[in-house]
Design a protein around this motif. Structure first.
Motif, PDB file in Angstrom:
ATOM      1  N   GLY A 124       1.076  -1.206   0.039  1.00 57.11           N
ATOM      2  CA  GLY A 124      -0.067   0.043   0.111  1.00 57.11           C
ATOM      3  C   GLY A 124       0.878   1.200   0.047  1.00 57.11           C
ATOM      4  O   GLY A 124       2.025   0.991   0.450  1.00 57.11           O
ATOM      5  N   LEU A 177       2.362   6.885   4.046  1.00 54.02           N
ATOM      6  CA  LEU A 177       2.742   8.433   3.744  1.00 54.02           C
ATOM      7  C   LEU A 177       3.669   8.745   5.033  1.00 54.02           C
ATOM      8  O   LEU A 177       3.571   9.621   5.343  1.00 54.02           O
ATOM      9  CB  LEU A 177       1.367   8.963   3.913  1.00 54.02           C
ATOM     10  N   TYR A 186       1.018  16.474   6.594  1.00 55.30           N
ATOM     11  CA  TYR A 186      -0.569  15.794   6.085  1.00 55.30           C
ATOM     12  C   TYR A 186      -1.561  16.660   6.749  1.00 55.30           C
ATOM     13  O   TYR A 186      -2.582  16.839   6.022  1.00 55.30           O
ATOM     14  CB  TYR A 186      -0.645  14.277   6.637  1.00 55.30           C
ATOM     15  N   SER A 245      -4.156  17.624   3.704  1.00 56.35           N
ATOM     16  CA  SER A 245      -5.406  17.043   3.596  1.00 56.35           C
ATOM     17  C   SER A 245      -6.697  18.095   3.444  1.00 56.35           C
ATOM     18  O   SER A 245      -7.436  17.778   2.272  1.00 56.35           O
ATOM     19  CB  SER A 245      -5.686  16.190   4.796  1.00 56.35           C
ATOM     20  N   GLY A 304      -6.354   3.141   8.430  1.00 55.15           N
ATOM     21  CA  GLY A 304      -5.638   3.860   7.578  1.00 55.15           C
ATOM     22  C   GLY A 304      -5.903   5.366   8.057  1.00 55.15           C
ATOM     23  O   GLY A 304      -6.350   6.288   7.576  1.00 55.15           O
ATOM     24  N   CYS A 305      -5.758   5.294   9.520  1.00 51.39           N
ATOM     25  CA  CYS A 305      -6.147   6.514  10.207  1.00 51.39           C
ATOM     26  C   CYS A 305      -5.359   7.815  10.039  1.00 51.39           C
ATOM     27  O   CYS A 305      -5.781   8.829  10.625  1.00 51.39           O
ATOM     28  CB  CYS A 305      -6.307   6.264  11.619  1.00 51.39           C
ATOM     29  N   GLY A 306      -4.109   7.754   9.449  1.00 50.40           N
ATOM     30  CA  GLY A 306      -3.316   8.860   9.431  1.00 50.40           C
ATOM     31  C   GLY A 306      -2.885   9.526  10.642  1.00 50.40           C
ATOM     32  O   GLY A 306      -2.510   8.729  11.577  1.00 50.40           O
ATOM     33  N   ALA A 333      -0.287   1.760   8.494  1.00 47.61           N
ATOM     34  CA  ALA A 333       0.948   1.321   8.482  1.00 47.61           C
ATOM     35  C   ALA A 333       2.011   1.918   8.705  1.00 47.61           C
ATOM     36  O   ALA A 333       3.440   1.567   8.748  1.00 47.61           O
ATOM     37  CB  ALA A 333       0.969   0.442   6.884  1.00 47.61           C
ATOM     38  N   ALA A 334       1.962   3.317   8.406  1.00 46.76           N
ATOM     39  CA  ALA A 334       3.125   4.220   8.523  1.00 46.76           C
ATOM     40  C   ALA A 334       3.526   4.850  10.085  1.00 46.76           C
ATOM     41  O   ALA A 334       2.487   5.604  10.645  1.00 46.76           O
ATOM     42  CB  ALA A 334       2.660   5.652   7.706  1.00 46.76           C
ATOM     43  N   MET A 391       3.029   8.625  10.834  1.00 46.11           N
ATOM     44  CA  MET A 391       1.517   8.976  11.233  1.00 46.11           C
ATOM     45  C   MET A 391       1.153   8.394  12.649  1.00 46.11           C
ATOM     46  O   MET A 391       0.545   9.411  13.301  1.00 46.11           O
ATOM     47  CB  MET A 391       0.774   8.224   9.861  1.00 46.11           C
ATOM     48  N   ALA A 443      -0.393  -3.198   9.148  1.00 43.23           N
ATOM     49  CA  ALA A 443      -0.834  -3.051   7.792  1.00 43.23           C
ATOM     50  C   ALA A 443      -2.478  -3.520   7.848  1.00 43.23           C
ATOM     51  O   ALA A 443      -2.866  -4.568   8.427  1.00 43.23           O
ATOM     52  CB  ALA A 443      -0.299  -4.148   7.092  1.00 43.23           C
ATOM     53  N   ALA A 444      -3.222  -2.749   7.009  1.00 43.56           N
ATOM     54  CA  ALA A 444      -4.759  -2.964   7.195  1.00 43.56           C
ATOM     55  C   ALA A 444      -5.121  -4.485   6.642  1.00 43.56           C
ATOM     56  O   ALA A 444      -6.199  -5.082   7.058  1.00 43.56           O
ATOM     57  CB  ALA A 444      -5.651  -2.134   6.494  1.00 43.56           C
ATOM     58  N   GLU A 445      -4.284  -5.160   5.781  1.00 41.22           N
ATOM     59  CA  GLU A 445      -4.450  -6.214   5.314  1.00 41.22           C
ATOM     60  C   GLU A 445      -4.066  -7.501   6.428  1.00 41.22           C
ATOM     61  O   GLU A 445      -4.409  -8.640   6.010  1.00 41.22           O
ATOM     62  CB  GLU A 445      -3.925  -6.547   4.071  1.00 41.22           C
ATOM     63  N   THR A 491     -11.359   6.470   6.022  1.00 38.32           N
ATOM     64  CA  THR A 491     -11.720   7.620   5.273  1.00 38.32           C
ATOM     65  C   THR A 491     -10.415   7.877   4.402  1.00 38.32           C
ATOM     66  O   THR A 491      -9.271   7.984   4.763  1.00 38.32           O
ATOM     67  CB  THR A 491     -11.832   8.886   6.135  1.00 38.32           C
ATOM     68  N   PHE A 492     -10.551   7.967   3.147  1.00 42.55           N
ATOM     69  CA  PHE A 492      -9.320   8.329   2.134  1.00 42.55           C
ATOM     70  C   PHE A 492      -8.210   7.204   2.170  1.00 42.55           C
ATOM     71  O   PHE A 492      -7.344   7.602   2.171  1.00 42.55           O
ATOM     72  CB  PHE A 492      -8.895   9.639   2.314  1.00 42.55           C
TER      73      PHE A 492
HETATM   74  C1  LIG Z   1      -4.916   9.854   2.480  1.00 43.86           C
HETATM   75  S1  LIG Z   1      -4.183   8.917   4.176  1.00 43.86           S
HETATM   76  C2  LIG Z   1      -5.836   8.915   5.123  1.00 43.86           C
HETATM   77  C3  LIG Z   1      -5.796   9.293   6.406  1.00 43.86           C
HETATM   78  C4  LIG Z   1      -7.089   9.560   7.321  1.00 43.86           C
HETATM   79  N1  LIG Z   1      -7.834   8.387   7.358  1.00 43.86           N
HETATM   80  C5  LIG Z   1      -7.777  10.690   6.714  1.00 43.86           C
HETATM   81  O1  LIG Z   1      -9.068  10.676   6.395  1.00 43.86           O
HETATM   82  O2  LIG Z   1      -7.192  11.733   6.689  1.00 43.86           O
HETATM   83  C6  LIG Z   1      -3.942   7.067   3.827  1.00 43.86           C
HETATM   84  C7  LIG Z   1      -3.611   6.522   5.057  1.00 43.86           C
HETATM   85  O3  LIG Z   1      -3.344   5.276   4.564  1.00 43.86           O
HETATM   86  C8  LIG Z   1      -2.150   4.575   5.016  1.00 43.86           C
HETATM   87  N2  LIG Z   1      -1.890   3.527   4.465  1.00 43.86           N
HETATM   88  C9  LIG Z   1      -1.372   3.177   3.033  1.00 43.86           C
HETATM   89  N3  LIG Z   1      -1.430   1.789   3.022  1.00 43.86           N
HETATM   90  C10 LIG Z   1      -1.777   1.231   4.137  1.00 43.86           C
HETATM   91  C11 LIG Z   1      -1.925  -0.338   4.488  1.00 43.86           C
HETATM   92  N4  LIG Z   1      -1.767  -1.228   3.821  1.00 43.86           N
HETATM   93  N5  LIG Z   1      -2.231  -0.627   5.914  1.00 43.86           N
HETATM   94  C12 LIG Z   1      -2.507   0.535   6.677  1.00 43.86           C
HETATM   95  N6  LIG Z   1      -2.506   1.909   6.176  1.00 43.86           N
HETATM   96  C13 LIG Z   1      -2.137   2.190   4.875  1.00 43.86           C
HETATM   97  C14 LIG Z   1      -1.109   5.727   4.714  1.00 43.86           C
HETATM   98  O4  LIG Z   1      -0.004   5.611   5.534  1.00 43.86           O
HETATM   99  C15 LIG Z   1      -1.900   7.054   5.098  1.00 43.86           C
HETATM  100  O5  LIG Z   1      -1.684   7.444   6.524  1.00 43.86           O
END
Ligand SMILES: C[S@@+](CC[C@H](N)C(=O)[O-])C[C@H]1O[C@@H](n2cnc3c(N)ncnc32)[C@H](O)[C@@H]1O
Length: 224
Positions: free
Chosen positions: A15, A18, A25, A29, A60-62, A87-88, A91, A111-113, A128-129
């Motif tokens: 994935g 970030l 961020y 955003s 994927g809470c950022g 995963a980051a 963040m 990792a979300a998976e 979200t996003f």
């Molecule tokens: C655009 S941000 C969204 C953050 C927050 N949810 C928001 O609405 O502002 C996407 C997030 O997904 C995370 N991400 C990407 N791939 C991922 C994965 N496989 N597992 C968990 N997080 C992941 C990134 O690190 C990033 O923080």
């Protein structure tokens, strides 16, 4: 190489994480969503109709802004809690720094998976996003993970880039794809998020609303 801070490392994933954008961020955003991201998050929370006792996961809470917002609506005394996962590592570190006083809010690097939570742990899953950061196969794996960790009757609310509904939405969504050269965004524009929601274990979704012509809100439910 994965980022490590204070002996905690980003979770391996293909994935698009970030770590590199963590420090900017929170001002990036609102720029990307023309200041509408708070309203969309608000709608997502309203859909949950929280009573205070619920267990929630934000995937994927950022930097955790929405996770913390949701956490304020929960009560530790009533057993309510929320965990934000990303995963980051950078963040998650920023999210933990922001959350100074709410005991029912926690942040995990994951990792979300490959979520490490037991089956049927959560009443609700939020995201979200995030889904435009993972490819088609991962989208399906993550949806099935969300299904696994939700209790029967539990709901997932997803806010993400979707097939554009007007010219403004088309310009925004395709600009994002071109700017970031992100195939995962093109998939969402082409309706792949909807396709994968249908083929996931949820088997169906409810479209709630469209915003800015390129962001949609969906609700999915795990059957009883
Ligand atoms: C655009 S941000 C969204 C953050 C927050 N949810 C928001 O609405 O502002 C996407 C997030 O997904 C995370 N991400 C990407 N791939 C991922 C994965 N496989 N597992 C968990 N997080 C992941 C990134 O690190 C990033 O923080």
């Amino acid at each position: 190489m994965s980022e490590c801070i204070k002996e905690e490392c980003s979770a391996p994933t293909r994935g698009r994480t970030l770590d590199y954008a963590a420090s900017i961020y929170d001002w990036l955003s609102p720029l990307m969503t023309f200041g509408h991201e708070k309203r969309m998050g608000q709608i997502a929370l309203e859909l949950l109709e929280l009573k205070g006792h619920e267990k929630i996961i934000d995937i994927g809470c950022g930097t955790g802004s929405l996770t913390i917002e949701a956490g304020r609506k929960l009560s530790a005394e009533k057993g309510g809690s929320i965990v934000g996962v990303d995963a980051a590592a950078k963040m998650i570190m920023l999210a933990r720094k922001k959350n100074v006083e709410i005991p029912q809010v926690r942040f995990d690097i994951s990792a979300a998976e490959q979520l490490r939570y037991d089956d049927e742990t959560f009443d609700f899953a939020l995201s979200t996003f995030f889904f435009h950061h993972i490819d088609f196969e991962l989208k399906k794996t993550v949806l099935n993970e969300m299904w696994r960790i939700l209790k029967r009757g539990g709901k997932a609310v997803i806010v993400d880039i979707d097939t554009p509904t007007n010219i403004f939405g088309k310009i925004c969504a395709w600009s994002g794809y071109i700017l970031f050269r992100q195939e995962e965004i093109r998939e969402n524009i082409k309706g792949k998020l909807r396709e994968v929601m249908l083929s996931s274990k949820f088997g169906d979704f409810k479209f709630i609303s469209s915003h800015l012509g390129y962001v949609s809100i969906f609700v999915l439910q795990k059957g009883f």
